[in-house]
Design a protein around this motif. Structure first.
Motif, PDB file in Angstrom:
ATOM      1  N   ALA A  59       0.415  -0.947  -0.546  1.00 45.78           N
ATOM      2  CA  ALA A  59      -0.230   0.401  -0.127  1.00 45.78           C
ATOM      3  C   ALA A  59       0.886   1.384  -0.119  1.00 45.78           C
ATOM      4  CB  ALA A  59      -0.694   0.364   1.091  1.00 45.78           C
ATOM      5  N   ASN A  60       1.622   1.770   0.239  1.00 46.88           N
ATOM      6  CA  ASN A  60       2.660   2.075   0.615  1.00 46.88           C
ATOM      7  C   ASN A  60       3.630   2.921  -0.815  1.00 46.88           C
ATOM      8  OD1 ASN A  60       4.308   5.224   2.157  1.00 46.88           O
ATOM      9  ND2 ASN A  60       6.118   3.793   2.345  1.00 46.88           N
ATOM     10  N   PHE A  61       4.343   1.344  -0.933  1.00 52.11           N
ATOM     11  CA  PHE A  61       4.832   1.490  -2.069  1.00 52.11           C
ATOM     12  C   PHE A  61       3.656   2.360  -3.287  1.00 52.11           C
ATOM     13  CE2 PHE A  61       5.774  -0.579  -6.834  1.00 52.11           C
ATOM     14  CZ  PHE A  61       6.608   0.512  -6.668  1.00 52.11           C
ATOM     15  N   ILE A  62       2.309   1.443  -3.627  1.00 47.36           N
ATOM     16  CA  ILE A  62       1.978   2.149  -4.824  1.00 47.36           C
ATOM     17  C   ILE A  62       0.875   3.813  -3.770  1.00 47.36           C
ATOM     18  CG2 ILE A  62      -0.326   2.011  -5.724  1.00 47.36           C
ATOM     19  CD1 ILE A  62      -0.531  -1.055  -4.927  1.00 47.36           C
ATOM     20  N   ALA A  63       1.021   4.130  -2.894  1.00 48.35           N
ATOM     21  CA  ALA A  63       0.505   5.083  -2.517  1.00 48.35           C
ATOM     22  C   ALA A  63       1.683   5.998  -3.042  1.00 48.35           C
ATOM     23  CB  ALA A  63       0.266   5.359  -0.783  1.00 48.35           C
ATOM     24  N   THR A  64       2.700   5.939  -2.451  1.00 46.60           N
ATOM     25  CA  THR A  64       3.735   6.110  -3.069  1.00 46.60           C
ATOM     26  C   THR A  64       4.198   7.233  -4.409  1.00 46.60           C
ATOM     27  OG1 THR A  64       4.579   5.909  -0.431  1.00 46.60           O
ATOM     28  CG2 THR A  64       6.144   7.139  -2.207  1.00 46.60           C
ATOM     29  N   SER A  65       4.076   6.196  -5.473  1.00 44.57           N
ATOM     30  CA  SER A  65       4.084   5.992  -6.579  1.00 44.57           C
ATOM     31  C   SER A  65       3.063   6.582  -7.482  1.00 44.57           C
ATOM     32  CB  SER A  65       4.982   4.676  -6.723  1.00 44.57           C
ATOM     33  OG  SER A  65       3.693   3.478  -7.023  1.00 44.57           O
ATOM     34  N   ARG A  66       1.938   6.435  -7.025  1.00 46.31           N
ATOM     35  CA  ARG A  66       0.991   7.065  -7.761  1.00 46.31           C
ATOM     36  C   ARG A  66       0.316   8.344  -6.986  1.00 46.31           C
ATOM     37  NH1 ARG A  66      -4.328   2.832  -8.474  1.00 46.31           N
ATOM     38  NH2 ARG A  66      -4.839   5.105  -9.946  1.00 46.31           N
ATOM     39  N   ALA A  67       0.849   8.654  -6.204  1.00 46.98           N
ATOM     40  CA  ALA A  67       0.480  10.002  -5.169  1.00 46.98           C
ATOM     41  C   ALA A  67       0.734  11.520  -6.020  1.00 46.98           C
ATOM     42  CB  ALA A  67       0.730  10.505  -3.812  1.00 46.98           C
ATOM     43  N   PRO A  68       1.689  11.206  -6.716  1.00 46.92           N
ATOM     44  CA  PRO A  68       2.072  12.699  -7.877  1.00 46.92           C
ATOM     45  C   PRO A  68       1.323  12.810  -8.672  1.00 46.92           C
ATOM     46  CG  PRO A  68       4.639  11.836  -7.124  1.00 46.92           C
ATOM     47  CD  PRO A  68       2.917  10.686  -6.518  1.00 46.92           C
ATOM     48  N   LYS A  69       1.033  11.691  -9.820  1.00 45.88           N
ATOM     49  CA  LYS A  69       0.068  12.112 -10.900  1.00 45.88           C
ATOM     50  C   LYS A  69      -1.538  11.739 -10.231  1.00 45.88           C
ATOM     51  CE  LYS A  69      -0.430   9.790 -14.642  1.00 45.88           C
ATOM     52  NZ  LYS A  69      -0.111   9.961 -16.968  1.00 45.88           N
ATOM     53  N   SER A  70      -1.838  11.312  -9.281  1.00 50.81           N
ATOM     54  CA  SER A  70      -3.593  11.673  -9.157  1.00 50.81           C
ATOM     55  C   SER A  70      -3.035  12.763  -8.392  1.00 50.81           C
ATOM     56  CB  SER A  70      -3.613  10.832  -7.332  1.00 50.81           C
ATOM     57  OG  SER A  70      -3.568   9.349  -7.920  1.00 50.81           O
ATOM     58  N   ARG A  71      -1.955  13.095  -7.579  1.00 52.86           N
ATOM     59  CA  ARG A  71      -2.717  14.940  -6.815  1.00 52.86           C
ATOM     60  C   ARG A  71      -2.626  15.832  -8.412  1.00 52.86           C
ATOM     61  NH1 ARG A  71      -0.145  17.282  -2.151  1.00 52.86           N
ATOM     62  NH2 ARG A  71      -0.111  19.381  -2.746  1.00 52.86           N
ATOM     63  N   GLU A  72      -1.919  15.913  -9.115  1.00 46.17           N
ATOM     64  CA  GLU A  72      -1.918  16.778 -10.671  1.00 46.17           C
ATOM     65  C   GLU A  72      -3.260  16.413 -10.858  1.00 46.17           C
ATOM     66  OE1 GLU A  72       0.732  15.566 -13.663  1.00 46.17           O
ATOM     67  OE2 GLU A  72       2.714  15.948 -12.536  1.00 46.17           O
ATOM     68  N   GLY A  73      -4.127  15.066 -10.856  1.00 45.92           N
ATOM     69  CA  GLY A  73      -5.382  15.227 -11.339  1.00 45.92           C
ATOM     70  C   GLY A  73      -6.632  15.892 -10.614  1.00 45.92           C
ATOM     71  N   TYR A  74      -6.062  15.373  -9.218  1.00 43.68           N
ATOM     72  CA  TYR A  74      -7.245  16.493  -8.105  1.00 43.68           C
ATOM     73  C   TYR A  74      -7.277  17.567  -8.092  1.00 43.68           C
ATOM     74  CZ  TYR A  74      -9.058  11.967  -6.560  1.00 43.68           C
ATOM     75  OH  TYR A  74      -9.018  11.137  -6.494  1.00 43.68           O
ATOM     76  N   GLU A  75      -5.802  18.499  -8.903  1.00 43.14           N
ATOM     77  CA  GLU A  75      -4.861  19.039  -8.743  1.00 43.14           C
ATOM     78  C   GLU A  75      -6.071  20.877 -10.213  1.00 43.14           C
ATOM     79  OE1 GLU A  75      -1.349  22.778  -8.377  1.00 43.14           O
ATOM     80  OE2 GLU A  75      -1.530  20.763  -9.115  1.00 43.14           O
ATOM     81  N   SER A  76      -5.765  20.193 -11.071  1.00 46.93           N
ATOM     82  CA  SER A  76      -6.556  20.032 -12.360  1.00 46.93           C
ATOM     83  C   SER A  76      -8.307  20.193 -12.190  1.00 46.93           C
ATOM     84  CB  SER A  76      -6.273  18.973 -13.329  1.00 46.93           C
ATOM     85  OG  SER A  76      -7.234  18.033 -13.443  1.00 46.93           O
ATOM     86  N   ILE A  77      -8.886  19.270 -11.103  1.00 47.84           N
ATOM     87  CA  ILE A  77     -10.311  19.574 -10.580  1.00 47.84           C
ATOM     88  C   ILE A  77     -10.160  20.146  -9.588  1.00 47.84           C
ATOM     89  CG2 ILE A  77     -10.619  17.316 -12.025  1.00 47.84           C
ATOM     90  CD1 ILE A  77     -11.556  16.352  -9.811  1.00 47.84           C
ATOM     91  N   GLY A  78      -9.456  21.758  -9.321  1.00 46.19           N
ATOM     92  CA  GLY A  78     -10.338  21.927  -8.675  1.00 46.19           C
ATOM     93  C   GLY A  78      -9.417  21.459  -6.732  1.00 46.19           C
ATOM     94  N   GLY A  79      -8.554  20.917  -6.614  1.00 45.76           N
ATOM     95  CA  GLY A  79      -7.599  20.067  -5.455  1.00 45.76           C
ATOM     96  C   GLY A  79      -8.518  19.237  -4.432  1.00 45.76           C
ATOM     97  N   GLY A  80      -9.426  18.581  -5.289  1.00 46.94           N
ATOM     98  CA  GLY A  80      -9.711  17.263  -4.090  1.00 46.94           C
ATOM     99  C   GLY A  80     -10.984  16.772  -5.271  1.00 46.94           C
ATOM    100  N   SER A  81     -11.203  15.717  -5.127  1.00 49.68           N
ATOM    101  CA  SER A  81     -12.455  15.004  -5.059  1.00 49.68           C
ATOM    102  C   SER A  81     -13.882  15.776  -4.957  1.00 49.68           C
ATOM    103  CB  SER A  81     -12.338  13.850  -4.799  1.00 49.68           C
ATOM    104  OG  SER A  81     -13.632  12.856  -5.376  1.00 49.68           O
ATOM    105  N   PRO A  82     -14.480  15.355  -5.862  1.00 51.95           N
ATOM    106  CA  PRO A  82     -15.915  16.454  -6.067  1.00 51.95           C
ATOM    107  C   PRO A  82     -16.882  15.322  -5.106  1.00 51.95           C
ATOM    108  CG  PRO A  82     -15.253  15.697  -7.796  1.00 51.95           C
ATOM    109  CD  PRO A  82     -14.486  15.092  -7.268  1.00 51.95           C
TER     110      PRO A  82
END
Length: 92
Positions: A59-82
């Motif tokens: 879980a830590n490996f996946i979260a750490t490796s995916r967080a930057p790209k996921s963060r970019e995605g959430y940033e593009s839609i306002g900074g969090g999940s709608p």
């Protein structure tokens, strides 16, 4: 249910709606912890009993490796999940 008053009884149908989701990070700082909690859930990633002790590591490996790209995605839609806001709107 039936309306009161003998003759001309009317049946009233009730409808229920169940809204479910897995949630989402509400802020950009929530992205990595959200991903960790998601992938640490044994119902999301099912490991054989002999290696279940590795669940937090995976879980830590996946979260750490995916967080930057996921963060970019959430940033593009306002900074969090709608999702929470939309679910709350639908529930009203």
């Amino acid at each position: 249910e039936e309306a009161e008053g003998g003759a001309g009884r009317q049946s009233v149908e009730k409808l229920g709606v169940l809204l479910l989701n897995l949630g989402g990070p509400e802020t950009l700082d929530d992205v990595q912890p959200f991903l960790y909690n998601l992938f640490a859930d044994p119902d999301i990633i099912r490991l054989p009993p002999a290696v279940q002790f590795l669940q937090p590591v995976i879980a830590n490996f996946i979260a750490t490796s995916r967080a930057p790209k996921s963060r970019e995605g959430y940033e593009s839609i306002g900074g969090g999940s709608p999702l929470r806001e939309k679910k709350d709107e639908q529930a009203q």
